[in-house]
Design an enzyme around this catalytic site. Structure first.
Site, PDB file in Angstrom:
ATOM      1  N   ASN A  79       0.874  -1.179   0.000  1.00 13.60           N
ATOM      2  CA  ASN A  79       0.000   0.000   0.000  1.00 13.60           C
ATOM      3  C   ASN A  79       0.905   1.221   0.000  1.00 13.60           C
ATOM      4  O   ASN A  79       1.538   1.528   1.005  1.00 13.60           O
ATOM      5  CB  ASN A  79      -0.896  -0.026   1.245  1.00 13.60           C
ATOM      6  CG  ASN A  79      -1.748   1.228   1.361  1.00 13.60           C
ATOM      7  OD1 ASN A  79      -1.767   2.058   0.457  1.00 13.60           O
ATOM      8  ND2 ASN A  79      -2.450   1.364   2.475  1.00 13.60           N
ATOM      9  N   LYS A  89       0.204   4.264  -0.151  1.00 12.31           N
ATOM     10  CA  LYS A  89      -0.390   5.437   0.540  1.00 12.31           C
ATOM     11  C   LYS A  89      -0.166   6.695  -0.304  1.00 12.31           C
ATOM     12  O   LYS A  89      -0.337   6.644  -1.513  1.00 12.31           O
ATOM     13  CB  LYS A  89       0.168   5.545   1.959  1.00 12.31           C
ATOM     14  CG  LYS A  89      -0.067   4.245   2.744  1.00 12.31           C
ATOM     15  CD  LYS A  89       0.011   4.401   4.208  1.00 12.31           C
ATOM     16  CE  LYS A  89      -0.309   3.054   4.877  1.00 12.31           C
ATOM     17  NZ  LYS A  89      -0.234   3.080   6.319  1.00 12.31           N
ATOM     18  N   HIS A 118      -9.742   1.422   4.623  1.00 13.71           N
ATOM     19  CA  HIS A 118      -8.491   1.521   5.394  1.00 13.71           C
ATOM     20  C   HIS A 118      -8.735   2.438   6.595  1.00 13.71           C
ATOM     21  O   HIS A 118      -9.455   3.436   6.494  1.00 13.71           O
ATOM     22  CB  HIS A 118      -7.365   2.075   4.511  1.00 13.71           C
ATOM     23  CG  HIS A 118      -6.017   1.914   5.138  1.00 13.71           C
ATOM     24  ND1 HIS A 118      -5.592   2.724   6.165  1.00 13.71           N
ATOM     25  CD2 HIS A 118      -5.015   1.027   4.913  1.00 13.71           C
ATOM     26  CE1 HIS A 118      -4.370   2.341   6.535  1.00 13.71           C
ATOM     27  NE2 HIS A 118      -4.006   1.303   5.792  1.00 13.71           N
ATOM     28  N   GLU A 129      -5.810  -5.163  10.163  1.00 14.98           N
ATOM     29  CA  GLU A 129      -4.758  -4.201  10.490  1.00 14.98           C
ATOM     30  C   GLU A 129      -5.099  -3.513  11.808  1.00 14.98           C
ATOM     31  O   GLU A 129      -5.901  -2.560  11.827  1.00 14.98           O
ATOM     32  CB  GLU A 129      -4.653  -3.127   9.398  1.00 14.98           C
ATOM     33  CG  GLU A 129      -4.270  -3.638   8.034  1.00 14.98           C
ATOM     34  CD  GLU A 129      -3.619  -2.557   7.184  1.00 14.98           C
ATOM     35  OE1 GLU A 129      -2.461  -2.724   6.842  1.00 14.98           O
ATOM     36  OE2 GLU A 129      -4.263  -1.540   6.899  1.00 14.98           O
ATOM     37  N   GLY A 161       2.380   1.634  11.295  1.00 18.42           N
ATOM     38  CA  GLY A 161       3.434   2.653  11.312  1.00 18.42           C
ATOM     39  C   GLY A 161       4.062   2.900  12.675  1.00 18.42           C
ATOM     40  O   GLY A 161       4.768   3.886  12.861  1.00 18.42           O
ATOM     41  N   SER A 170       3.143  -2.678  10.546  1.00 19.94           N
ATOM     42  CA  SER A 170       4.560  -2.753  10.943  1.00 19.94           C
ATOM     43  C   SER A 170       5.242  -4.060  10.547  1.00 19.94           C
ATOM     44  O   SER A 170       6.124  -4.530  11.266  1.00 19.94           O
ATOM     45  CB  SER A 170       4.706  -2.511  12.453  1.00 19.94           C
ATOM     46  OG  SER A 170       4.378  -1.173  12.756  1.00 19.94           O
ATOM     47  N   GLY A 190       2.708  -1.426   4.381  1.00 16.27           N
ATOM     48  CA  GLY A 190       2.797   0.017   4.132  1.00 16.27           C
ATOM     49  C   GLY A 190       4.240   0.416   3.880  1.00 16.27           C
ATOM     50  O   GLY A 190       4.807   0.167   2.820  1.00 16.27           O
ATOM     51  N   GLY A 191       4.859   1.009   4.899  1.00 16.74           N
ATOM     52  CA  GLY A 191       6.211   1.561   4.770  1.00 16.74           C
ATOM     53  C   GLY A 191       7.204   0.641   4.078  1.00 16.74           C
ATOM     54  O   GLY A 191       7.965   1.084   3.206  1.00 16.74           O
TER      55      GLY A 191
HETATM   56  P1  13P Z   1       2.827  -0.100   7.892  1.00 19.99           P
HETATM   57  O1  13P Z   1       3.290  -1.382   7.259  1.00 19.99           O
HETATM   58  O2  13P Z   1       3.669   1.094   7.495  1.00 19.99           O
HETATM   59  O3  13P Z   1       2.670  -0.215   9.376  1.00 19.99           O
HETATM   60  O4  13P Z   1       1.375   0.224   7.291  1.00 19.99           O
HETATM   61  C1  13P Z   1       0.433  -0.772   7.275  1.00 19.99           C
HETATM   62  C2  13P Z   1      -0.721  -0.288   6.473  1.00 19.99           C
HETATM   63  O5  13P Z   1      -1.427   0.620   6.856  1.00 19.99           O
HETATM   64  C3  13P Z   1      -0.959  -0.951   5.183  1.00 19.99           C
HETATM   65  O6  13P Z   1      -2.230  -0.651   4.700  1.00 19.99           O
END
Ligand code: 13P
Length: 237
Positions: free
Chosen positions: A6, A8, A87, A159, A165, A201, A222-223
């Site tokens: 993702n 973002k 989300h 999630e 994050g 995370s 995410g990250g």
């Molecule tokens: P992180 O992996 O950065 O914690 O984000 C997860 C997320 O929100 C994926 O949709």
């Protein structure tokens, strides 16, 4: 395993996409949810690399007079195969109500787009032991309202909001309990066992641990999806 990145609100650069085209998927499924403006730009690159492209959101609007909205048809037209819905970052800030989430799922699925529905509890609900109640509400609202849906195209991403994050993750036991619970709810209300992903995370250094959780069918990342070498390590872990 299904890995979904993702992106973002970050900008996927041409360098990033070029590197991504060389990733070794190790025979696993890799999907990527890009911001709207980059979908057309990178559709061919991703297709060449065998990476499934998707969006991070879709409209619930049905009339064409909906300025600024992006419909499921448009996403399909530019080569998307899926969209995220609900989300927590949208539930929190963008007025994404239960009713709207149901409408988004309904329309996207009816048009043939895969839907990845995001659910998860807040830190407060987690600390108060309300996780299962919160998830039950989030899933019941959707699964008991959708009509004539092909559930093969429907995936749930668990999630926990407090894990997104933050570097914090639930224990493997906790994830296994939640995933079992989600699957039992999908069996009850959708009459089929849906795929369930974990998100929050996930990094190269905890991927092996998180992958040991029983019942988890993949991850929403995410990250860590924004660096190809990290994503590669996650897939290989
Ligand atoms: P992180 O992996 O950065 O914690 O984000 C997860 C997320 O929100 C994926 O949709």
């Amino acid at each position: 395993m299904l890995y979904i990145g993702n992106f973002k609100m970050d900008i996927p650069t041409e360098n990033y996409i070029a590197e991504l085209e060389n990733i070794d998927k190790c025979g696993e499924e890799l999907w990527l949810a890009l911001p709207y403006p980059y979908l057309s730009k990178y559709a061919q690159n991703l297709e060449r690399a065998g990476i499934v492209m998707g969006a991070q959101n879709v409209t619930s609007a049905v009339v064409k007079e909906s300025t600024g909205e992006v419909s499921a048809e448009m996403l399909l037209d530019v080569g998307c195969a899926f969209t995220l819905v609900g989300h927590s970052e949208r539930r929190k800030d963008k007025g994404e109500t239960y009713g709207r989430i149901v409408e988004k799922c309904q329309q996207a699925l009816a048009k043939g787009l895969n839907v990845v529905l995001c659910v998860g509890e807040s830190r407060e609900d987690y600390e108060n032991g309300n996780t299962s109640r919160v998830l039950e509400k989030q899933l019941r609202e959707v699964l008991t309202t959708l009509k004539e849906i092909n559930y093969n195209n429907f995936i749930i991403a668990y999630e926990p909001i407090w894990a997104i994050g933050t570097g914090l993750i639930p224990s493997i036991d906790e994830i296994e309990v939640v995933v079992r619970h989600i699957k039992s709810m999908t069996e009850k209300w959708a009459k089929s066992e849906l795929r369930v992903l974990y998100g929050g995370s996930l990094k190269a250094n905890n991927a092996k641990l998180l992958k040991s959780a029983d019942g988890v069918d993949g991850f929403l990342i995410g990250g860590a999806c924004k660096k190809v070498d990290e994503l590669q390590k996650i897939i290989k872990a």
